[in-house]
Design a protein around this motif. Structure first.
Motif, PDB file in Angstrom:
ATOM      1  N   VAL A   1       0.849  -1.192   0.000  1.00 28.55           N
ATOM      2  CA  VAL A   1       0.000   0.000   0.000  1.00 28.55           C
ATOM      3  C   VAL A   1       0.886   1.244   0.000  1.00 28.55           C
ATOM      4  O   VAL A   1       1.832   1.342   0.787  1.00 28.55           O
ATOM      5  CB  VAL A   1      -0.929   0.024   1.228  1.00 28.55           C
ATOM      6  N   GLU A   2       0.578   2.182  -0.867  1.00 22.79           N
ATOM      7  CA  GLU A   2       1.274   3.471  -0.900  1.00 22.79           C
ATOM      8  C   GLU A   2       0.267   4.582  -0.602  1.00 22.79           C
ATOM      9  O   GLU A   2      -0.725   4.720  -1.308  1.00 22.79           O
ATOM     10  CB  GLU A   2       1.920   3.715  -2.261  1.00 22.79           C
ATOM     11  N   ILE A   3       0.521   5.335   0.453  1.00 21.89           N
ATOM     12  CA  ILE A   3      -0.324   6.484   0.773  1.00 21.89           C
ATOM     13  C   ILE A   3       0.219   7.688   0.017  1.00 21.89           C
ATOM     14  O   ILE A   3       1.337   8.130   0.254  1.00 21.89           O
ATOM     15  CB  ILE A   3      -0.342   6.770   2.284  1.00 21.89           C
ATOM     16  N   LYS A   4      -0.569   8.221  -0.900  1.00 22.34           N
ATOM     17  CA  LYS A   4      -0.102   9.311  -1.747  1.00 22.34           C
ATOM     18  C   LYS A   4      -0.331  10.676  -1.118  1.00 22.34           C
ATOM     19  O   LYS A   4       0.504  11.579  -1.247  1.00 22.34           O
ATOM     20  CB  LYS A   4      -0.789   9.236  -3.109  1.00 22.34           C
ATOM     21  N   SER A   5      -1.455  10.856  -0.456  1.00 22.74           N
ATOM     22  CA  SER A   5      -1.735  12.138   0.179  1.00 22.74           C
ATOM     23  C   SER A   5      -2.827  11.961   1.226  1.00 22.74           C
ATOM     24  O   SER A   5      -3.625  11.019   1.162  1.00 22.74           O
ATOM     25  CB  SER A   5      -2.166  13.193  -0.854  1.00 22.74           C
ATOM     26  N   VAL A   6      -2.834  12.893   2.191  1.00 22.70           N
ATOM     27  CA  VAL A   6      -3.909  12.995   3.176  1.00 22.70           C
ATOM     28  C   VAL A   6      -4.265  14.478   3.263  1.00 22.70           C
ATOM     29  O   VAL A   6      -3.425  15.291   3.653  1.00 22.70           O
ATOM     30  CB  VAL A   6      -3.475  12.474   4.559  1.00 22.70           C
ATOM     31  N   ARG A   7      -5.479  14.821   2.910  1.00 19.58           N
ATOM     32  CA  ARG A   7      -5.868  16.229   2.867  1.00 19.58           C
ATOM     33  C   ARG A   7      -6.935  16.529   3.920  1.00 19.58           C
ATOM     34  O   ARG A   7      -7.875  15.758   4.086  1.00 19.58           O
ATOM     35  CB  ARG A   7      -6.356  16.610   1.473  1.00 19.58           C
ATOM     36  N   ASN A   8      -6.742  17.668   4.582  1.00 18.15           N
ATOM     37  CA  ASN A   8      -7.733  18.091   5.564  1.00 18.15           C
ATOM     38  C   ASN A   8      -8.893  18.795   4.877  1.00 18.15           C
ATOM     39  O   ASN A   8      -8.943  18.870   3.644  1.00 18.15           O
ATOM     40  CB  ASN A   8      -7.085  18.977   6.640  1.00 18.15           C
ATOM     41  N   ALA A   9      -9.817  19.329   5.667  1.00 11.43           N
ATOM     42  CA  ALA A   9     -11.020  19.938   5.100  1.00 11.43           C
ATOM     43  C   ALA A   9     -10.706  21.137   4.212  1.00 11.43           C
ATOM     44  O   ALA A   9     -11.465  21.460   3.297  1.00 11.43           O
ATOM     45  CB  ALA A   9     -11.961  20.355   6.222  1.00 11.43           C
ATOM     46  N   ALA A  10      -9.560  21.771   4.467  1.00 12.67           N
ATOM     47  CA  ALA A  10      -9.170  22.929   3.663  1.00 12.67           C
ATOM     48  C   ALA A  10      -8.392  22.532   2.415  1.00 12.67           C
ATOM     49  O   ALA A  10      -8.002  23.398   1.625  1.00 12.67           O
ATOM     50  CB  ALA A  10      -8.330  23.888   4.501  1.00 12.67           C
ATOM     51  N   GLY A  11      -8.158  21.249   2.231  1.00  9.87           N
ATOM     52  CA  GLY A  11      -7.443  20.773   1.051  1.00  9.87           C
ATOM     53  C   GLY A  11      -5.937  20.712   1.216  1.00  9.87           C
ATOM     54  O   GLY A  11      -5.220  20.392   0.269  1.00  9.87           O
ATOM     55  N   LYS A  12      -5.432  20.987   2.416  1.00 10.29           N
ATOM     56  CA  LYS A  12      -3.989  20.956   2.668  1.00 10.29           C
ATOM     57  C   LYS A  12      -3.522  19.519   2.878  1.00 10.29           C
ATOM     58  O   LYS A  12      -4.166  18.733   3.576  1.00 10.29           O
ATOM     59  CB  LYS A  12      -3.657  21.792   3.900  1.00 10.29           C
ATOM     60  N   ASP A  13      -2.386  19.172   2.267  1.00  8.39           N
ATOM     61  CA  ASP A  13      -1.832  17.836   2.453  1.00  8.39           C
ATOM     62  C   ASP A  13      -1.146  17.764   3.823  1.00  8.39           C
ATOM     63  O   ASP A  13      -0.169  18.473   4.085  1.00  8.39           O
ATOM     64  CB  ASP A  13      -0.824  17.521   1.340  1.00  8.39           C
ATOM     65  N   VAL A  14      -1.665  16.910   4.694  1.00 12.67           N
ATOM     66  CA  VAL A  14      -1.143  16.795   6.060  1.00 12.67           C
ATOM     67  C   VAL A  14      -0.549  15.405   6.312  1.00 12.67           C
ATOM     68  O   VAL A  14      -0.480  14.944   7.456  1.00 12.67           O
ATOM     69  CB  VAL A  14      -2.257  17.094   7.090  1.00 12.67           C
ATOM     70  N   LEU A  15      -0.089  14.757   5.250  1.00 11.02           N
ATOM     71  CA  LEU A  15       0.464  13.415   5.375  1.00 11.02           C
ATOM     72  C   LEU A  15       1.612  13.362   6.385  1.00 11.02           C
ATOM     73  O   LEU A  15       1.756  12.389   7.129  1.00 11.02           O
ATOM     74  CB  LEU A  15       0.946  12.923   4.002  1.00 11.02           C
ATOM     75  N   ASN A  16       2.435  14.405   6.437  1.00 10.04           N
ATOM     76  CA  ASN A  16       3.581  14.405   7.342  1.00 10.04           C
ATOM     77  C   ASN A  16       3.190  14.428   8.814  1.00 10.04           C
ATOM     78  O   ASN A  16       4.054  14.240   9.686  1.00 10.04           O
ATOM     79  CB  ASN A  16       4.488  15.599   7.038  1.00 10.04           C
ATOM     80  N   ASN A  17       1.920  14.661   9.088  1.00 11.56           N
ATOM     81  CA  ASN A  17       1.457  14.658  10.473  1.00 11.56           C
ATOM     82  C   ASN A  17       1.043  13.270  10.953  1.00 11.56           C
ATOM     83  O   ASN A  17       0.609  13.118  12.102  1.00 11.56           O
ATOM     84  CB  ASN A  17       0.277  15.618  10.644  1.00 11.56           C
ATOM     85  N   TYR A  18       1.181  12.281  10.086  1.00 11.25           N
ATOM     86  CA  TYR A  18       0.808  10.909  10.431  1.00 11.25           C
ATOM     87  C   TYR A  18       2.046  10.007  10.433  1.00 11.25           C
ATOM     88  O   TYR A  18       2.955  10.171   9.623  1.00 11.25           O
ATOM     89  CB  TYR A  18      -0.206  10.354   9.428  1.00 11.25           C
ATOM     90  N   GLU A  19       2.033   9.062  11.352  1.00 10.54           N
ATOM     91  CA  GLU A  19       3.047   8.004  11.370  1.00 10.54           C
ATOM     92  C   GLU A  19       2.399   6.742  10.803  1.00 10.54           C
ATOM     93  O   GLU A  19       1.460   6.198  11.392  1.00 10.54           O
ATOM     94  CB  GLU A  19       3.542   7.740  12.789  1.00 10.54           C
ATOM     95  N   LEU A  20       2.892   6.305   9.664  1.00 10.53           N
ATOM     96  CA  LEU A  20       2.307   5.139   8.991  1.00 10.53           C
ATOM     97  C   LEU A  20       2.946   3.874   9.540  1.00 10.53           C
ATOM     98  O   LEU A  20       4.161   3.667   9.414  1.00 10.53           O
ATOM     99  CB  LEU A  20       2.523   5.241   7.479  1.00 10.53           C
TER     100      LEU A  20
END
Length: 205
Positions: free
Chosen positions: A95-114
């Motif tokens: 599995v590759e996580i490409k992006s995680v966007r908040n309600a404002a559309g900002k990519d917040v992937l770096n705020n998660y530990e996979l």
């Protein structure tokens, strides 16, 4: 006022102090202020990701196994990719996580530990099929003519949908007895399927 923090970081909690009297006049200069500053830290949010396994006999179609993601904040949209398989082979269902966007559309992937848990495999196995080349006529008398006999049947199994079978038949012109064995017959299978999609996309909201 003080420092605010939302994303993963470690920052000094700097204070801005202003002292006013009852009529709103700034009286800060009348005080000797001593700061004991603290620190603010936001750590990555852990997310567990795993994938299932799948096994299919070749049928010319795309296949993929499910994935599971636990821990993303509600309202965040996740875009992920993982393998699809068509042809015979086996590979990890990575599995590759490409992006995680908040309600404002900002990519917040770096705020998660996979955190990757059990990762499955996806496999396509060979499709069994038997092609029988029929015998030629009995008692052919030599006349110098090259002869080819193209009669055949699929006696067990079947082709996948949209695949076609092309056979190369043996030929002979000299007197003798020729066995209709697979070693003197070659076959190619061609597919009419559309262009392969490399991976499915998952959207979680």
């Amino acid at each position: 006022s003080s420092t605010s923090i939302t994303d993963v970081d470690f920052v000094e909690n700097v204070l801005a102090i202003e002292i006013k009297n009852s009529v709103g006049e700034d009286k800060t200069h009348n005080y000797s202020l001593f700061y004991e500053r603290g620190w603010l830290e936001v750590t990555p949010r852990p997310v567990t990701i795993s994938s299932e396994s799948g096994k299919w006999m070749y049928d010319g179609q795309e296949h993929y196994a499910d994935i599971h993601m636990e821990g993303f904040i509600a309202g965040h949209s996740v875009t992920a990719s993982w393998p699809t398989v068509i042809d015979v082979g086996v590979e990890e269902n990575t599995v590759e996580i490409k992006s995680v966007r908040n309600a404002a559309g900002k990519d917040v992937l770096n705020n998660y530990e996979l955190i990757f848990g059990d990762i499955g495999t996806v496999e396509v196995t060979k499709r069994p099929i038997t092609v029988t080349h029929e015998n030629g006529p009995d008692n052919l008398v030599y006349d110098g003519t090259e002869r080819v006999f193209k009669n055949y049947n699929i006696t067990s199994g079947s082709l996948a949908e949209n695949d076609t079978l092309e056979l190369t038949f043996p030929s002979f012109s000299q007197a003798g007895r020729y066995e209709n064995e697979n070693k003197i017959l070659t076959a190619k299978i061609y597919s009419k399927r559309s262009t392969r999609i490399k991976s499915p996309e998952a959207y979680r909201k």
